[in-house]
Design an enzyme around this catalytic site. Structure first.
Site, short mmCIF file in Angstrom:
data_model
loop_
_atom_site.label_atom_id
_atom_site.label_comp_id
_atom_site.label_asym_id
_atom_site.label_seq_id
_atom_site.Cartn_x
_atom_site.Cartn_y
_atom_site.Cartn_z
N ASP A 160 44.22 38.90 48.91
CA ASP A 160 44.27 37.95 49.93
C ASP A 160 43.14 38.06 50.97
O ASP A 160 43.02 37.55 52.09
CB ASP A 160 45.48 38.08 50.88
N ASP A 208 49.78 32.68 45.09
CA ASP A 208 48.98 32.41 46.04
C ASP A 208 47.47 32.63 46.27
O ASP A 208 46.80 32.18 46.78
CB ASP A 208 49.45 33.68 47.12
N1 GLY Z 1 50.82 35.24 50.37
C1 GLY Z 1 52.10 35.67 50.47
C2 GLY Z 1 52.75 34.70 51.22
O1 GLY Z 1 52.67 33.63 51.12
O2 GLY Z 1 53.82 35.07 51.57
#
Ligand code: GLY
Length: 378
Positions: free
Chosen positions: A97, A160
């Site tokens: 992330d 994601d």
């Molecule tokens: N990246 C994790 C979510 O979308 O909750």
């Protein structure tokens, strides 16, 4: 192209958001919020500084600075960016992330101000993201293994991550080093092959053998179950493949974004309120407003790439979801800190339908896109 009425609606709604954010930003100037409790933002800038959503507050501030030129927004954004330096020194605190964390903060700062310290932060974050690449499987590893949890996540990738790839596209350009771009393109190609199903829906998690890179299985992750259709995952895929097309001009990525978008549109309920999973049991009514706001951003970008009727279909679907959010799922009380309500982190969590900062971020970004005043973050 928006109609005059749609333009006016977008501008009025944006004005309401900006009026509220003037007050909210003063109250939360020294925080990095994730959620709102009893009308008050929490603060993740202390012990929870590594939390994956900590870039979105800075992103909101850069968007508002870009719109208004008001220095206070810039100062708040800079403060949050500096606080995130602690994460850059914490290997276990970093993950796939990194894009969500440093694109809306350091990279946004660099884009606006050319600040060399911000460039350095963005490139360090991109280096760590690239370092998660599994060479045999051609994917970026998602989470690290968690203490006191038996699951081995060494070979896991998640949908994601499509939204984190723009950090690598940016670094490839800024560092003039094609390795960053190659990794992003390879990860997107792997995602296209193993995550996107025949009907345009997407898996949340795919597990590969971490040594050979061979496909093992998929998991339902934050959605209802394996084979289901977690709506925020659909949104990440829709917007993420659109962005990969914008950065690479690879038409396969555009076609994939369209397939995910078409599946999403076919599943938007009549009332425009997005469930946490398109395949959750009928008797379950849990919503996720973040999925609607993120999908709206992706659809607006996709509409710009299409012509004629298809473009209108995507734009109108985005407008429908944004209108419903503004009318039914927005907290317009200026004395309370959140914008969106009914956001859900995961189907199987005990808490559902609360406020989440990235819902607010993408709602703002979508409105800014409609009036063509957004700062390009991704
Ligand atoms: N990246 C994790 C979510 O979308 O909750």
């Amino acid at each position: 192209m928006l109609t005059q009425q749609q333009k006016e609606w977008a501008q009025e709604t944006l004005d309401r958001v900006v009026r509220k954010m003037e007050k909210v930003s003063r109250r939360s100037a020294h925080k990095i919020p994730y959620t709102t409790v009893n009308g008050v933002h929490d603060d993740r800038s202390g012990e929870m500084i590594s939390w994956w959503t900590n870039g979105f507050w800075g992103g909101m501030m850069w968007q508002l600075y870009h719109l208004t030129g008001e220095e206070s927004y810039r100062r708040i954004a800079e403060e949050s960016e500096e606080k995130l330096d602690r994460v850059l020194m914490d290997y276990d605190g970093m993950s796939h992330d990194n894009g969500f964390t440093w694109l809306p903060t350091a990279v946004a700062d660099y884009r606006v101000t050319q600040n060399p310290a911000s460039r350095n932060r963005g490139l360090l974050a991109a280096g760590m993201l690239a370092g998660r690449y599994n060479v045999n499987g051609n994917f970026i590893r998602a989470w690290n293994n968690w203490p006191n949890d038996s699951a081995d996540r060494t070979g896991w990738a998640i949908i994601d991550c499509m939204m984190n790839l723009p950090l690598l596209y940016w670094a490839g350009e800024v560092a003039e080093d094609p390795r960053f771009t190659q990794i992003a393109v390879n990860h997107a190609a792997t995602t296209m092959k193993y995550f996107v199903r025949g009907d345009g829906s997407v898996n949340h998690i795919v597990a590969f053998d971490p040594c050979t890179g061979e496909y093992q299985c998929s998991y339902g992750g934050q959605g209802y179950k394996e084979g289901s259709s977690w709506t925020r995952g659909q949104s990440w895929g829709l917007y993420g493949f659109t962005l990969s097309y914008l950065h690479t001009k690879n038409v396969d990525f555009l076609r994939t974004a369209e397939r995910i978008a078409n599946y999403f549109l076919a599943n938007i309920p009549e009332d425009g309120l997005i469930p946490v999973d398109f395949r959750q049991p009928e008797e379950v009514s849990i919503e996720d407003s973040t999925a609607a706001a993120i999908a709206a951003c992706g659809l607006i970008e996709l509409a710009k790439l299409e012509e004629g009727r298809q473009s209108k279909v995507y734009l109108n679907a985005a407008l429908k979801m944004l209108t419903v959010l503004a009318e039914k799922r927005c907290n317009w009380n200026e004395e309370e800190d959140n914008l969106l309500t009914h956001c859900t982190q995961a189907y199987h969590d005990t808490q559902h339908e609360f406020s989440i900062i990235y819902g607010d971020y993408y709602f703002l970004e979508a409105l800014l896109k409609l009036v063509e005043k957004d700062l390009f973050i991704w």
